[in-house]
Design an enzyme around this catalytic site. Structure first.
Site, PDB file in Angstrom:
ATOM      1  N   CYS A 177       0.845  -1.207   0.000  1.00  0.00           N
ATOM      2  CA  CYS A 177       0.000   0.000   0.000  1.00  0.00           C
ATOM      3  C   CYS A 177       0.873   1.247   0.000  1.00  0.00           C
ATOM      4  CB  CYS A 177      -0.929  -0.031   1.221  1.00  0.00           C
ATOM      5  SG  CYS A 177      -1.844   1.514   1.478  1.00  0.00           S
ATOM      6  N   CYS A 188      -0.063   4.046   2.383  1.00  0.00           N
ATOM      7  CA  CYS A 188       0.344   3.704   3.747  1.00  0.00           C
ATOM      8  C   CYS A 188       1.776   4.150   4.009  1.00  0.00           C
ATOM      9  CB  CYS A 188       0.240   2.196   3.984  1.00  0.00           C
ATOM     10  SG  CYS A 188      -1.423   1.506   3.822  1.00  0.00           S
TER      11      CYS A 188
END
Length: 324
Positions: free
Chosen positions: A79, A82
């Site tokens: 991700c 993230c």
């Protein structure tokens, strides 16, 4: 900001502390016990950020939440948003100096926790205060918004539950282990640090330029390539109306720019397969310059996620089939 209980049947029991008075009593008992044992209870700043899994969730999150608000960062290695959010949360955990504890949960390794919290996409950030779960935000968020949310969280912890936070000793050794030796500075560390600081402050144009400065001197610098791809993606979605973008994409399936804009939003929201699938389908529907435009954007998104990610590998195969 109102905490709510969450059912965690089969994993943990988030109703362990059912009322604010019970939470206050537990916090006071913990402080009194520490005083009786002659300890300060002080921890290292490095111990304000911990990795948590399903097996240790009750001990590391639920029990600790009777002493201090615990912020949970649900993330994954693949991700890319993230990777932008997590460093900001980690830095703020140290800056807030014990007023909250940051628990990082890798969703790939802890699927049950992700399901029980009802998370549909990452990054997702929750808090647990005195055994009660509180959703904070999902997806990309600016530092100003994060700070405002954390300030509210700390206030709730102090006023409603008597959680005064943890005592932090800057001289303490994290986890009782010797400090790791510092990595020698690289030739472009200053420029890379400038890029990260620009990202953290929301200066996306500054971050893009800083990464380009590194690549001008070192065209093969992988960290700068990845950072530039991420910064440019965030810059493209900055200020857009997500609902309008998705409405345009749904109503105009043949509109290349509408599909590209929606794919950018998909990726920023952590929906990697959706972003790749949307653009591959658009490649199949287009020809000529339009097809090449979509293909190039898809390759840029591959760069954001990383060439070794299994979803990138699968999407490359699908793209090849669509092209040939």
């Amino acid at each position: 900001m109102q905490p709510r209980n969450m059912s965690m049947s089969g994993v943990v029991d988030l109703a362990a502390v059912k009322a604010a008075q019970e939470a206050k009593a537990k916090a006071e008992q913990a402080r009194a016990q520490s005083a009786r044992e002659g300890g300060t209870g002080a921890i290292s700043p490095a111990d304000l950020v911990i990795d948590v899994d399903e097996a240790g969730f009750e001990r590391d999150v639920l029990q600790r939440s009777a002493e201090v608000p615990v912020v949970i960062d649900f993330w994954a290695e693949w991700c890319e948003p993230c990777k932008q959010l997590s460093p900001v949360l980690e830095r703020l955990a140290v800056e807030y100096n014990g007023r909250f504890l940051l628990a990082k949960v890798d969703v790939d390794a802890n699927q049950m926790l992700m399901q029980q919290f009802g998370i549909q996409g990452i990054p997702a950030v929750f808090a647990v205060v005195a055994g009660q779960a509180l959703p904070l935000f999902q997806g990309a968020a600016g530092e100003a918004q994060i700070r405002q949310t954390l300030d509210q969280l700390v206030q709730v912890g102090e006023q409603r539950f008597g959680l005064t936070g943890l005592t932090v000793d800057p001289e303490a050794v994290p986890g009782g282990a010797p400090a790791a030796p510092e990595r020698p500075a690289g030739p472009h560390d200053g420029l890379l640090e400038a890029a990260v600081q620009a990202l953290d402050s929301g200066d996306l144009s500054g971050a893009v330029q800083a990464y380009k400065n590194v690549l001008n001197e070192d065209p093969g610098n992988e960290e700068a390539k990845l950072g530039l791809a991420q910064a440019e993606l965030l810059q493209r979605v900055q200020g857009v109306d997500p609902q309008q973008v998705r409405r345009d994409a749904a109503e105009k399936p043949a509109d290349v720019q509408a599909q590209i804009a929606a794919a950018d939003l998909d990726l920023v929201g952590g929906h990697v397969e959706d972003a790749f699938g949307r653009l591959i389908e658009t490649v199949q529907r287009t020809v000529g310059d339009d097809r090449d435009t979509v293909r190039m954007r898809l390759l840029e998104l591959f760069e954001v996620v990383g060439p070794d990610d299994p979803r990138v590998i699968a999407a490359r195969r699908a793209l090849a089939r669509a092209l040939f």
